[in-house]
Motif scaffolding. Structure first.
Motif, PDB file in Angstrom:
ATOM      1  N   VAL A  45      -1.686 -13.979  12.149  1.00 54.23           N
ATOM      2  CA  VAL A  45      -1.923 -14.744  13.377  1.00 54.23           C
ATOM      3  C   VAL A  45      -2.628 -13.890  14.432  1.00 54.23           C
ATOM      4  O   VAL A  45      -2.637 -12.664  14.354  1.00 54.23           O
ATOM      5  CB  VAL A  45      -0.592 -15.284  13.945  1.00 54.23           C
ATOM      6  N   GLY A  46      -3.216 -14.562  15.418  1.00 53.15           N
ATOM      7  CA  GLY A  46      -3.822 -13.896  16.557  1.00 53.15           C
ATOM      8  C   GLY A  46      -4.964 -12.974  16.193  1.00 53.15           C
ATOM      9  O   GLY A  46      -5.650 -13.150  15.179  1.00 53.15           O
ATOM     10  N   LEU A  47      -5.167 -11.957  17.044  1.00 47.82           N
ATOM     11  CA  LEU A  47      -6.237 -10.996  16.788  1.00 47.82           C
ATOM     12  C   LEU A  47      -5.965 -10.217  15.510  1.00 47.82           C
ATOM     13  O   LEU A  47      -6.898  -9.815  14.808  1.00 47.82           O
ATOM     14  CB  LEU A  47      -6.383 -10.028  17.971  1.00 47.82           C
ATOM     15  N   MET A  48      -4.667 -10.011  15.188  1.00 50.92           N
ATOM     16  CA  MET A  48      -4.324  -9.303  13.952  1.00 50.92           C
ATOM     17  C   MET A  48      -4.936  -9.991  12.736  1.00 50.92           C
ATOM     18  O   MET A  48      -5.574  -9.348  11.900  1.00 50.92           O
ATOM     19  CB  MET A  48      -2.799  -9.241  13.786  1.00 50.92           C
ATOM     20  N   GLY A  49      -4.725 -11.282  12.641  1.00 46.39           N
ATOM     21  CA  GLY A  49      -5.260 -12.030  11.514  1.00 46.39           C
ATOM     22  C   GLY A  49      -6.780 -12.038  11.488  1.00 46.39           C
ATOM     23  O   GLY A  49      -7.395 -11.949  10.414  1.00 46.39           O
ATOM     24  N   ARG A  50      -7.395 -12.097  12.677  1.00 40.22           N
ATOM     25  CA  ARG A  50      -8.857 -12.176  12.740  1.00 40.22           C
ATOM     26  C   ARG A  50      -9.522 -10.856  12.344  1.00 40.22           C
ATOM     27  O   ARG A  50     -10.536 -10.849  11.649  1.00 40.22           O
ATOM     28  CB  ARG A  50      -9.309 -12.596  14.147  1.00 40.22           C
ATOM     29  N   VAL A  51      -8.959  -9.724  12.790  1.00 40.52           N
ATOM     30  CA  VAL A  51      -9.578  -8.443  12.424  1.00 40.52           C
ATOM     31  C   VAL A  51      -9.445  -8.205  10.924  1.00 40.52           C
ATOM     32  O   VAL A  51     -10.388  -7.757  10.262  1.00 40.52           O
ATOM     33  CB  VAL A  51      -9.013  -7.272  13.264  1.00 40.52           C
ATOM     34  N   VAL A  55     -12.557  -7.886   8.073  1.00 39.22           N
ATOM     35  CA  VAL A  55     -12.731  -6.763   7.151  1.00 39.22           C
ATOM     36  C   VAL A  55     -12.832  -7.277   5.714  1.00 39.22           C
ATOM     37  O   VAL A  55     -13.724  -6.874   4.954  1.00 39.22           O
ATOM     38  CB  VAL A  55     -11.582  -5.736   7.278  1.00 39.22           C
ATOM     39  N   MET A  56     -11.920  -8.170   5.335  1.00 41.30           N
ATOM     40  CA  MET A  56     -11.930  -8.710   3.971  1.00 41.30           C
ATOM     41  C   MET A  56     -13.221  -9.474   3.692  1.00 41.30           C
ATOM     42  O   MET A  56     -13.830  -9.308   2.631  1.00 41.30           O
ATOM     43  CB  MET A  56     -10.713  -9.607   3.744  1.00 41.30           C
ATOM     44  N   ASP A  57     -13.659 -10.291   4.643  1.00 49.93           N
ATOM     45  CA  ASP A  57     -14.884 -11.079   4.462  1.00 49.93           C
ATOM     46  C   ASP A  57     -16.109 -10.190   4.280  1.00 49.93           C
ATOM     47  O   ASP A  57     -17.074 -10.580   3.613  1.00 49.93           O
ATOM     48  CB  ASP A  57     -15.105 -12.015   5.661  1.00 49.93           C
ATOM     49  N   ALA A  58     -16.061  -8.991   4.879  1.00 46.13           N
ATOM     50  CA  ALA A  58     -17.185  -8.061   4.768  1.00 46.13           C
ATOM     51  C   ALA A  58     -17.030  -7.121   3.578  1.00 46.13           C
ATOM     52  O   ALA A  58     -17.801  -6.167   3.431  1.00 46.13           O
ATOM     53  CB  ALA A  58     -17.312  -7.259   6.061  1.00 46.13           C
ATOM     54  N   GLY A  59     -16.049  -7.369   2.720  1.00 46.64           N
ATOM     55  CA  GLY A  59     -15.874  -6.578   1.517  1.00 46.64           C
ATOM     56  C   GLY A  59     -15.122  -5.276   1.712  1.00 46.64           C
ATOM     57  O   GLY A  59     -15.191  -4.383   0.868  1.00 46.64           O
ATOM     58  N   ASP A  79      -3.575 -12.483   1.825  1.00 48.39           N
ATOM     59  CA  ASP A  79      -4.879 -12.375   1.183  1.00 48.39           C
ATOM     60  C   ASP A  79      -5.636 -11.145   1.679  1.00 48.39           C
ATOM     61  O   ASP A  79      -6.756 -11.217   2.177  1.00 48.39           O
ATOM     62  CB  ASP A  79      -5.699 -13.654   1.388  1.00 48.39           C
ATOM     63  N   ILE A  80      -4.966  -9.983   1.548  1.00 53.07           N
ATOM     64  CA  ILE A  80      -5.548  -8.698   1.913  1.00 53.07           C
ATOM     65  C   ILE A  80      -5.402  -7.757   0.719  1.00 53.07           C
ATOM     66  O   ILE A  80      -4.806  -8.132  -0.292  1.00 53.07           O
ATOM     67  CB  ILE A  80      -4.880  -8.107   3.180  1.00 53.07           C
ATOM     68  N   THR A  81      -5.935  -6.568   0.821  1.00 54.65           N
ATOM     69  CA  THR A  81      -5.919  -5.636  -0.302  1.00 54.65           C
ATOM     70  C   THR A  81      -4.502  -5.266  -0.710  1.00 54.65           C
ATOM     71  O   THR A  81      -4.145  -5.287  -1.884  1.00 54.65           O
ATOM     72  CB  THR A  81      -6.709  -4.357   0.049  1.00 54.65           C
ATOM     73  N   ARG A  82      -3.676  -4.906   0.269  1.00 54.05           N
ATOM     74  CA  ARG A  82      -2.275  -4.578  -0.029  1.00 54.05           C
ATOM     75  C   ARG A  82      -1.425  -4.841   1.205  1.00 54.05           C
ATOM     76  O   ARG A  82      -1.894  -4.695   2.335  1.00 54.05           O
ATOM     77  CB  ARG A  82      -2.122  -3.127  -0.507  1.00 54.05           C
ATOM     78  N   LEU A  83      -0.189  -5.219   0.939  1.00 52.17           N
ATOM     79  CA  LEU A  83       0.771  -5.475   2.009  1.00 52.17           C
ATOM     80  C   LEU A  83       2.023  -4.669   1.716  1.00 52.17           C
ATOM     81  O   LEU A  83       2.605  -4.782   0.635  1.00 52.17           O
ATOM     82  CB  LEU A  83       1.115  -6.966   2.090  1.00 52.17           C
ATOM     83  N   GLU A  84       2.426  -3.843   2.668  1.00 51.78           N
ATOM     84  CA  GLU A  84       3.649  -3.066   2.544  1.00 51.78           C
ATOM     85  C   GLU A  84       4.695  -3.660   3.490  1.00 51.78           C
ATOM     86  O   GLU A  84       4.383  -3.986   4.639  1.00 51.78           O
ATOM     87  CB  GLU A  84       3.413  -1.600   2.895  1.00 51.78           C
TER      88      GLU A  84
END
Length: 196
Positions: A45-51, A55-59, A79-84
């Protein structure tokens, strides 16, 4: 200074000025274009989700770090590379710092303020040797920069510590400034044992 991963602190809300979202996305693209991975709070959510999405959209590469109580509330971005997932907020911040070579703070609320100032403190004390930049979108961080300047003027903050805190209007410009960043001297902190 070579950067592999940069931690970005920012709001879990998008803010009222469209410039905040635009700069979060631009910062995400700048990281990906430079081959720098993002470390952030793991939110969707918020700016966190957008940044993170930018990054993901740009590979690019994104590592989210989220405490289990927020993960359980389904705020985490999957839907990110890794989540801890960490046990606590304290563990989250320590892990984000461990994974990162530098810190950027976009606009945000109390949590963002706390994270940014803690990173500044750790640099001042020599806990880490990592730069921090405030991304001053639409003058958002100008009051904080003025407060830091006042602390120098009033003898509470060393000038070299203040100048080590990068303040730039965009994430890209802050990343550029990190290339010539100098760690401040530890001054009085080297004269006694510091217990954190």
């Amino acid at each position: 200074m070579e950067l592999t991963r940069v931690c970005v602190f920012c709001g879990s809300n998008p803010g009222t000025d469209p410039a905040y979202v635009a700069e979060a996305e631009a910062t995400g693209r700048a990281l990906a274009e430079r081959g720098i991975g993002l470390v952030y709070g793991g939110g969707s959510v918020g700016l966190m989700g957008r940044v993170a999405a930018a990054v993901m959209d740009a590979g690019g590469d994104v590592t989210g770090v989220i405490p289990e109580f927020l993960d359980a509330a389904e705020i985490a971005k999957r839907d990110i590379t890794r989540l801890e997932v960490t046990a606590s907020m304290h563990d989250r911040k320590a892990r984000m710092a461990e994974l990162s070579d530098a810190f950027l703070a976009l606009p945000g609320g109390i949590g963002t303020f706390e994270e940014a100032f803690e990173a500044m403190t750790w640099t001042q004390l020599g806990v880490h040797d990592k730069p921090i930049g405030l991304v001053d979108v639409a003058g958002f961080w100008a009051p904080a920069a003025a407060l830091l300047d006042r602390a120098v003027a009033d003898g509470f903050l060393a000038e070299d510590v203040r100048t080590s805190i990068v303040v730039e209007p965009t994430g890209a410009e802050a990343l550029d400034a990190f290339a010539t960043w100098q760690r401040p001297g530890l001054g009085k902190w080297t004269e006694r044992d510091v217990v954190l």
